[in-house]
Design a protein around this motif. Structure first.
Motif, mmCIF file in Angstrom:
data_model
loop_
_atom_site.group_PDB
_atom_site.id
_atom_site.type_symbol
_atom_site.label_atom_id
_atom_site.label_comp_id
_atom_site.label_asym_id
_atom_site.label_seq_id
_atom_site.Cartn_x
_atom_site.Cartn_y
_atom_site.Cartn_z
ATOM 1 N N VAL A 1 9.291 7.657 18.225
ATOM 2 C CA VAL A 1 9.893 7.170 16.985
ATOM 3 C C VAL A 1 8.795 6.543 16.132
ATOM 4 C CG1 VAL A 1 11.567 5.600 15.952
ATOM 5 C CG2 VAL A 1 12.087 6.728 18.143
ATOM 6 N N PRO A 2 8.559 7.043 14.933
ATOM 7 C CA PRO A 2 7.570 6.415 14.063
ATOM 8 C C PRO A 2 8.043 5.033 13.624
ATOM 9 C CG PRO A 2 8.112 8.643 13.327
ATOM 10 C CD PRO A 2 9.128 8.263 14.338
ATOM 11 N N ALA A 3 7.137 4.074 13.640
ATOM 12 C CA ALA A 3 7.488 2.706 13.241
ATOM 13 C C ALA A 3 7.368 2.562 11.724
ATOM 14 C CB ALA A 3 6.570 1.712 13.934
ATOM 15 N N PRO A 4 8.264 1.767 11.120
ATOM 16 C CA PRO A 4 8.112 1.481 9.690
ATOM 17 C C PRO A 4 7.044 0.402 9.497
ATOM 18 C CG PRO A 4 10.035 0.358 10.577
ATOM 19 C CD PRO A 4 9.466 1.174 11.700
ATOM 20 N N PRO A 5 6.562 0.213 8.253
ATOM 21 C CA PRO A 5 6.927 0.941 7.051
ATOM 22 C C PRO A 5 6.134 2.240 6.925
ATOM 23 C CG PRO A 5 5.417 -0.817 6.499
ATOM 24 C CD PRO A 5 5.683 -0.942 7.976
ATOM 25 N N CYS A 6 6.635 3.157 6.097
ATOM 26 C CA CYS A 6 5.907 4.378 5.796
ATOM 27 C C CYS A 6 6.248 4.828 4.387
ATOM 28 C CB CYS A 6 6.203 5.469 6.818
ATOM 29 S SG CYS A 6 7.948 5.934 6.950
ATOM 30 N N SER A 7 5.431 5.698 3.830
ATOM 31 C CA SER A 7 5.576 6.137 2.441
ATOM 32 C C SER A 7 6.361 7.433 2.360
ATOM 33 C CB SER A 7 4.193 6.350 1.803
ATOM 34 O OG SER A 7 3.460 5.140 1.754
ATOM 35 N N ASP A 8 7.202 7.534 1.339
ATOM 36 C CA ASP A 8 7.977 8.757 1.132
ATOM 37 C C ASP A 8 7.101 9.892 0.615
ATOM 38 O OD1 ASP A 8 10.374 7.585 1.960
ATOM 39 O OD2 ASP A 8 10.777 6.822 -0.054
ATOM 40 N N TYR A 9 6.033 9.568 -0.082
ATOM 41 C CA TYR A 9 5.039 10.543 -0.523
ATOM 42 C C TYR A 9 3.675 9.890 -0.413
ATOM 43 C CZ TYR A 9 5.741 7.877 -4.852
ATOM 44 O OH TYR A 9 5.864 6.866 -5.764
ATOM 45 N N PHE A 10 2.627 10.623 -0.640
ATOM 46 C CA PHE A 10 1.281 10.137 -0.341
ATOM 47 C C PHE A 10 0.961 8.856 -1.103
ATOM 48 C CE2 PHE A 10 -3.397 10.168 -0.831
ATOM 49 C CZ PHE A 10 -3.748 10.155 0.513
ATOM 50 N N ALA A 11 0.582 7.812 -0.346
ATOM 51 C CA ALA A 11 0.120 6.527 -0.883
ATOM 52 C C ALA A 11 1.172 5.810 -1.711
ATOM 53 C CB ALA A 11 -1.152 6.721 -1.705
ATOM 54 N N GLN A 12 2.450 6.088 -1.482
ATOM 55 C CA GLN A 12 3.516 5.471 -2.267
ATOM 56 C C GLN A 12 3.641 3.971 -2.012
ATOM 57 O OE1 GLN A 12 7.115 5.611 -0.428
ATOM 58 N NE2 GLN A 12 8.344 4.785 -2.106
ATOM 59 N N LYS A 13 3.590 3.573 -0.748
ATOM 60 C CA LYS A 13 3.934 2.198 -0.390
ATOM 61 C C LYS A 13 2.666 1.404 -0.093
ATOM 62 C CE LYS A 13 7.761 1.703 1.615
ATOM 63 N NZ LYS A 13 8.913 1.745 2.553
ATOM 64 N N PRO A 14 2.366 0.367 -0.872
ATOM 65 C CA PRO A 14 1.143 -0.419 -0.638
ATOM 66 C C PRO A 14 1.230 -1.224 0.651
ATOM 67 C CG PRO A 14 2.489 -1.459 -2.317
ATOM 68 C CD PRO A 14 3.126 -0.142 -2.028
ATOM 69 N N GLY A 15 0.091 -1.426 1.284
ATOM 70 C CA GLY A 15 0.030 -2.191 2.526
ATOM 71 C C GLY A 15 -0.071 -3.684 2.241
ATOM 72 N N THR A 16 0.927 -4.220 1.598
ATOM 73 C CA THR A 16 0.924 -5.633 1.212
ATOM 74 C C THR A 16 0.696 -6.520 2.426
ATOM 75 O OG1 THR A 16 2.471 -5.114 -0.571
ATOM 76 C CG2 THR A 16 2.229 -7.437 0.044
ATOM 77 N N GLY A 17 -0.268 -7.446 2.316
ATOM 78 C CA GLY A 17 -0.575 -8.363 3.401
ATOM 79 C C GLY A 17 -1.644 -7.871 4.352
ATOM 80 N N LEU A 18 -2.042 -6.604 4.231
ATOM 81 C CA LEU A 18 -3.105 -6.085 5.093
ATOM 82 C C LEU A 18 -4.471 -6.414 4.495
ATOM 83 C CD1 LEU A 18 -1.706 -2.513 5.928
ATOM 84 C CD2 LEU A 18 -1.685 -4.533 7.401
ATOM 85 N N PRO A 19 -5.500 -6.538 5.328
ATOM 86 C CA PRO A 19 -6.852 -6.757 4.796
ATOM 87 C C PRO A 19 -7.349 -5.516 4.068
ATOM 88 C CG PRO A 19 -6.934 -6.403 7.164
ATOM 89 C CD PRO A 19 -5.480 -6.522 6.804
ATOM 90 N N THR A 20 -8.291 -5.699 3.179
ATOM 91 C CA THR A 20 -8.830 -4.568 2.430
ATOM 92 C C THR A 20 -9.692 -3.688 3.326
ATOM 93 O OG1 THR A 20 -10.766 -5.815 1.736
ATOM 94 C CG2 THR A 20 -8.839 -5.863 0.268
ATOM 95 N N ALA A 21 -9.807 -2.444 2.897
ATOM 96 C CA ALA A 21 -10.694 -1.480 3.560
ATOM 97 C C ALA A 21 -11.284 -0.606 2.468
ATOM 98 C CB ALA A 21 -9.923 -0.639 4.563
ATOM 99 N N TYR A 22 -12.585 -0.448 2.490
ATOM 100 C CA TYR A 22 -13.283 0.325 1.469
ATOM 101 C C TYR A 22 -12.985 -0.200 0.062
ATOM 102 C CZ TYR A 22 -13.523 3.430 5.514
ATOM 103 O OH TYR A 22 -13.707 3.935 6.774
ATOM 104 N N GLY A 23 -12.845 -1.521 -0.040
ATOM 105 C CA GLY A 23 -12.681 -2.161 -1.339
ATOM 106 C C GLY A 23 -11.272 -2.183 -1.882
ATOM 107 N N GLN A 24 -10.282 -1.766 -1.094
ATOM 108 C CA GLN A 24 -8.897 -1.791 -1.571
ATOM 109 C C GLN A 24 -7.943 -1.966 -0.402
ATOM 110 O OE1 GLN A 24 -7.385 2.456 -2.469
ATOM 111 N NE2 GLN A 24 -9.606 2.637 -2.767
#
Length: 675
Positions: free
Chosen positions: A225-248
């Protein structure tokens, strides 16, 4: 590891010469009056000491593979019907015409029958194209017939039967019998090429021979079972609260693309809506075993996602009389992983139907993961002309896993080319194989490396909010875990999955790759250009993967249907096969062996020239630690796209994506109307 060499391309420019690899024992090594032949034995037997004898009265079932007629003419004819520049392009033979001109002769078959009878071996089934003859007899009679001794060996805690010395036949059968399988209780095995969440799925592997028509011994596979959260299309849902990677801040991984999203991204929506949906075309899918819930799962998945269910006889399964190396084999042990093959069939069937909902699908099951059983399934397709497109999401690790049956495989591929049957093989999910091969050297996988098949590589795909094409890059994804609120360093981490590709150490460059494949790739190992793979590609990265639906077994013992995200070149191969079903329908006749036509499209608008990076460099994903729910906690990982390894994407042909990926209507029209 057996010695490798380049099999020379025929002087007439045919696809590939039919000959046995250098690693096979030379005939001069056989006793006087005998000729050495290849026998499908695991490589490790050559370096192992026997641990016991085998009951001399034990009954064995073997197959003797026979050489065909007019091999030079066969190669030239295969090129003629496959080359758009040839007057014979797509002027295919019927199975009956093939047998009359190229199959092993009646005299050869009669000579082998006489040999079997003289050694008290009872001749059995022979396919119509006479590729092999099966036989049964005691261990004692098999040893006498083939001039060898049969012994027991220990491997991975199991007792394995195998021939202790080189197999031979009377010198009169030299050039008639090319190989024998079945003396070993376990031959070389093939693996499926699908990945769940970027890691190769390994299911419990218990096994037992059972009737193919009986209720399966293996229950539905363990649930994922895939765990949430996930995006309905590519890069739709921002990773709010996650540390940055590659400047974003990285967005969350997609939930898994649906049929509508894949049709849209590859520009197929309008074609499918106007009835160019593969109808009238049959796609065969070859995997081991048979998922007991496949039709119900595929129909539920289709209707839940706005697709038509299979109707009437649109879906069928062609099964062997029995399966082996199944679920609870106390003799052979964990060999094939029946449950994992259930998931493979589910992915392949649903992927083909996703892009070609009108195509007929015939699932042709291999009796096990043994190479000779897969060969039998492939031969059944060409011998009975069951389909014009064949999707294969399995392979060996490396090219020297199956040298003994190479000539028999090639006879099947030649027959396919002459009859208008195209074989599509996944290239594997381990990049250049250096992390999984025995000697940690770069390798490419067979049968994808064979010049007579279409090798399908993999990409990471962005699908936009409106189901549009948001770009692709080569699939080479690395993983880093979130630890104490920070991404571990280096950010790229370790490889979690990558499309197979590279340069052959067995086959020279086929004529259709000349002038397209750069010398820096084709001459990687020698000044003589070699076959390179892949030929074409489609989405494979599980982090931009496909949503499938399958009946699964959950931790509480319940069995129910659920959906999850999956990828691998096991996805790209059936997707490409499905797209080719549309191309065949548009054209009005099959393309058969499509590589010569594909390479003529290189650099045109019919293909996406995959290169560079996606709009974002990485996505974040949350995993359930127990694969099902949060009761055992979760882990968060960063998946970085397109990390450069020994193979990488670049402008033009490359060894990750080949000539590129199909570009919708331009691909269908341009390929469909080549003459």
């Amino acid at each position: 590891m057996r010695q490798q060499h380049l099999i020379a391309t025929a002087a007439v420019g045919a696809a590939v010469a039919l000959c046995v690899p250098f690693g096979a024992t030379a005939a001069s090594a056989a006793p006087s009056g005998r000729a050495a032949i290849s026998d499908s034995q695991p490589d490790w037997v050559q370096h192992s000491a026997p641990t016991g004898t085998v009951d001399q009265n034990q009954q064995l079932s073997v197959k003797l593979y026979l050489a065909g007629q007019n091999q030079a003419g066969l190669a030239a004819a295969a090129r003629a019907v496959s080359d758009p520049a040839s007057p014979q392009y797509r002027h295919y033979l019927s199975p009956e015409q093939y047998r009359a001109q190229y199959a092993p002769s009646d005299n050869s078959l009669a000579a082998v029958r006489q040999f079997l009878a003289a050694n008290n071996l009872h001749a059995g089934a022979v396919p119509d194209n006479r590729l092999y003859i099966s036989a049964t007899g005691s261990v004692a009679d098999v040893q006498k017939a083939f001039g060898t001794s049969v012994r027991q060996y220990q491997k991975d805690g199991q007792t394995i039967r195998a021939a202790a010395t080189q197999t031979t036949v009377p010198a009169s059968l030299s050039g008639v019998v090319t190989a024998v399988s079945g003396i070993a209780s376990v031959g070389n095995t093939m693996k499926n090429d699908h990945t769940v969440e970027g890691g190769t799925t390994t299911q419990p592997q218990r096994a037992a021979t059972r009737s193919a028509k009986a209720s399966p011994d293996a229950p539905p596979p363990p649930a994922f079972v895939p765990a949430p959260p996930c995006s309905d299309y590519f890069a739709q849902k921002p990773g709010t609260g996650l540390p940055t990677a590659y400047g974003q801040v990285p967005p969350y991984v997609t939930c898994g693309y649906t049929p509508a999203q894949l049709q849209g991204a590859y520009g197929l929506t309008r074609s499918v809506q106007h009835g160019f949906d593969g109808r009238g075309v049959t796609v065969a899918i070859v995997d081991a075993y048979a998922a007991p819930t496949i039709l119900a799962d595929a129909n539920k998945y289709a209707t839940d996602h706005g697709q038509p269910a299979f109707h009437g006889n649109q879906f069928k399964q062609t099964l062997p009389p029995s399966f082996s190396y199944g679920y609870d084999d106390k003799v052979n042990g964990d060999q094939c992983g029946e449950q994992g093959w259930y998931g493979e069939e589910t992915l392949d069937v649903e992927a083909v139907h996703a892009v070609a909902p009108g195509a007929n699908v015939n699932f042709v099951a291999s009796a096990s993961c043994n190479d000779s059983d897969f060969l039998d399934a492939l031969n059944k397709i060409v011998d009975k002309k069951l389909a014009n497109i064949v999707s294969n999401s399995w392979s060996s690790i490396g090219e020297n896993e199956d040298p003994d049956l190479l000539q028999a495989y090639q006879q099947v591929f030649f027959q396919g080319a002459l009859q208008g049957v195209g074989f599509y093989f996944s290239t594997g999910d381990d990049g250049d194989d250096s992390t999984v091969s025995d000697d940690h050297q770069p390798e490419i996988n067979f049968p994808a490396s064979d010049p007579l098949v279409t090798a399908v590589g993999g990409t990471s795909l962005a699908v936009t909010k409106s189901n549009g094409y948001g770009g692709e890059t080569g699939w080479s994804t690395f993983s880093t875990t979130l630890t104490n609120g920070q991404w571990a360093t280096p950010l790229a981490g370790t490889i979690s999955g990558a499309a197979g590709g590279g340069t052959s150490k067995v086959f020279t460059q086929p004529w259709y790759q000349q002038g397209v494949v750069p010398g820096s790739i084709s001459k990687k190992y020698s000044s003589t250009p070699a076959r390179t793979i892949p030929d074409i590609a489609a989405v494979a990265d599980a982090n931009t993967g496909f949503r499938v639906g399958e009946t699964q077994t959950f931790l509480d013992g319940s069995v129910k249907y659920a959906e999850y995200r999956i990828g691998g070149t096991s996805l790209s191969a059936p997707l490409t096969a499905g797209i080719m079903a549309l191309a065949d329908q548009v054209s009005g006749r099959p393309h058969g062996f499509v590589n010569p036509a594909l390479y003529k499209l290189a650099g045109t608008g019919a293909l996406h020239d995959v290169r560079g990076n996606l709009s974002i460099p990485a996505v974040a994903r949350v995993n359930y630690n127990n694969s099902v729910d949060a009761s055992a906690g979760t882990s968060t990982v960063l998946r970085t796209f397109n990390v450069k390894t020994s193979i990488w994407v670049r402008s033009g042909y490359d060894d990750v994506t080949g000539v590129g990926t199909p570009n919708g209507e331009a691909f269908l029209a341009t390929l469909g109307f080549q003459h």
